[in-house]
Design a protein around this motif. Structure first.
Motif: not given
Length: 79
Positions: A35, A38, A45
């Protein structure tokens, strides 16, 4: 799907995407969480999970751009 302008990415766009994947490799090596990667790279993700799987299987080279997609020319070289 077909695009009137040929679709796909330009060489510059492919280069930019490869740079983002190489930044992801650096973060994988730093053991950053998906996470966080991303969010930092502003991608999904899902993409990061795919890149990480490819990286684990084939290293940095697995994330390099493979060039423009499409079929190879099937015309005879003499044409």
């Amino acid at each position: 799907m077909r695009y009137a302008d040929g679709g796909g990415l330009t060489a510059e766009q492919r280069k930019r995407r490869e740079e983002v994947r190489m930044q992801a490799v650096y973060l994988f090596e730093e053991d950053a969480k998906v996470p966080c990667i991303a969010r930092e790279l502003r991608v999904s993700e899902k993409s990061v999970y795919q890149w990480r799987r490819a990286w684990k299987a084939g290293g940095r080279e697995a994330l390099r751009s493979k060039g423009a997609p499409g079929y190879d020319c099937r015309l005879d070289p003499h044409l």
